[in-house]
Design a protein around this motif. Structure first.
Motif, mmCIF file in Angstrom:
data_model
loop_
_atom_site.group_PDB
_atom_site.id
_atom_site.type_symbol
_atom_site.label_atom_id
_atom_site.label_comp_id
_atom_site.label_asym_id
_atom_site.label_seq_id
_atom_site.Cartn_x
_atom_site.Cartn_y
_atom_site.Cartn_z
ATOM 1 N N ARG A 167 17.164 15.228 53.571
ATOM 2 C CA ARG A 167 16.295 16.114 53.030
ATOM 3 C C ARG A 167 16.806 17.019 52.326
ATOM 4 N NH1 ARG A 167 12.623 18.029 58.064
ATOM 5 N NH2 ARG A 167 10.823 18.358 56.243
ATOM 6 N N TYR A 171 7.256 19.609 52.505
ATOM 7 C CA TYR A 171 8.526 18.846 52.309
ATOM 8 C C TYR A 171 8.812 17.812 53.693
ATOM 9 C CZ TYR A 171 10.895 20.384 48.339
ATOM 10 O OH TYR A 171 11.167 20.609 46.959
ATOM 11 N N THR A 172 7.470 17.380 53.949
ATOM 12 C CA THR A 172 7.497 16.463 55.107
ATOM 13 C C THR A 172 8.124 15.015 54.843
ATOM 14 O OG1 THR A 172 5.587 17.728 56.210
ATOM 15 C CG2 THR A 172 6.195 15.475 56.948
ATOM 16 N N GLU A 173 8.802 14.420 55.555
ATOM 17 C CA GLU A 173 9.279 13.034 55.319
ATOM 18 C C GLU A 173 8.107 12.127 55.663
ATOM 19 O OE1 GLU A 173 11.928 12.116 53.836
ATOM 20 O OE2 GLU A 173 12.511 14.097 53.624
ATOM 21 N N PHE A 184 14.940 19.451 50.302
ATOM 22 C CA PHE A 184 14.341 20.368 49.795
ATOM 23 C C PHE A 184 14.599 21.167 48.417
ATOM 24 C CE2 PHE A 184 14.915 20.419 54.492
ATOM 25 C CZ PHE A 184 13.725 20.410 54.833
ATOM 26 N N GLY A 185 14.698 20.367 47.392
ATOM 27 C CA GLY A 185 14.776 20.738 45.947
ATOM 28 C C GLY A 185 16.108 21.258 45.702
#
Ligand code: IPE
Ligand code: IPE
Ligand code: MG
Length: 247
Positions: free
Chosen positions: A239, A209-211, A241-242
């Motif tokens: 961000r 989940y890194t940008e 995260f789903g």
């Protein structure tokens, strides 16, 4: 004199705790100047120095630099030798300054493949800087993410075989704790220089989940201002995260 951009990213908060960088483009930088590839690698050391200082200034906690991949062992022998010599030079020359700045150095990767001189130089810097609390600097050397994952799987399998672990106990946290990056948060921001849009077998597990930030600058031209740009852009991202966006 801190730059306006540095002030801005400090004020806006929400700093990436862990920044990882794929330092790419040394060879092209040298070619543009009609010089051998090694010339670009040498010039890349200045960029490392500036980036480390920039990360400290910005308040980043962990900086991971991809310096040499497992696949890079397949480069011509002369280039590999030059890279190893530069690495030794960097850690021997910089360790005092790094310690003074409170930087704790770690090396991540299959270090057994390194020559004894390189291993000793790295080990020396790791020992010498141990306990630094300003910035934790990871140097990914002889690093390959698939090999890292396979290594973790093998260690866990051996524990199961010995009867000290049952398969149902293997979860994401346990698995993470057997990677080279055990104890470090996953990168919040990954920067790749030289305009290449690929991961090249770097931190495949940790980047879930890194940008991602790709910048066109070739590594030897990268400076702390480029790092601040990347962080400022990161701070404008959302961000999720789903999950669904916060309203
Ligand atoms: C990055 O620069 C340094 C290492 C991979 C060791 P490169 O050597 O890959 O430079 P380019 O990509 O050929 O320009
Ligand atoms: C990735 O760069 C490895 C490092 C920066 C150390 P490479 O130049 O080796 O990657 P590819 O070959 O372009 O994918
Ligand atoms: Mg490259």
């Amino acid at each position: 004199m801190p730059s306006d951009l540095l002030e801005q990213i400090r004020l806006s908060g929400d700093l990436p705790r862990h920044v990882a960088i794929i330092m790419d483009g040394n060879g092209r930088w040298a070619r543009e100047r009609g010089k051998p590839r090694e010339f670009g690698h040498r010039a890349g050391m200045r960029a490392v120095r500036d980036t480390v200082e920039g990360a400290i200034e910005a308040g980043v906690e962990v900086l991971t630099l991809f310096a040499f991949s497992q696949e890079n062992w397949h480069r011509p022998e002369g280039e590999v030798r030059a890279l190893m010599t530069l690495l030794e030079l960097y850690v021997r020359r910089e360790r005092r300054d790094l310690k003074e700045k409170g930087v704790e150095v770690r090396a991540l990767g299959d270090l057994h493949r390194l020559g004894p001189r390189t291993r000793a130089a790295l080990g020396g810097a790791v020992e010498y800087t141990r306990g630094g609390t300003t910035l934790r600097l990871n140097l990914a050397i002889s690093y390959g993410a698939r090999a890292e994952i396979v290594h973790a799987a093998r260690v866990l399998a051996e524990r199961v075989q010995r009867g000290t672990l049952i398969p149902a106990e293997i979860d994401e946290d346990l698995f993470s704790s057997h990677l080279y990056t055990a104890g470090f948060p996953d990168p919040d921001l990954l920067i790749r220089t030289s305009g290449e849009f690929r991961i090249s077998n770097f931190m495949l597990w940790q980047l879930a989940y890194t940008e991602l930030h790709v910048c066109s600058v070739l590594w030897p031209d990268f400076s702390r201002e480029n790092l601040y740009d990347a962080i400022a852009e990161y701070q404008r991202r959302e961000r999720r995260f789903g999950r669904v966006a916060a309203s």
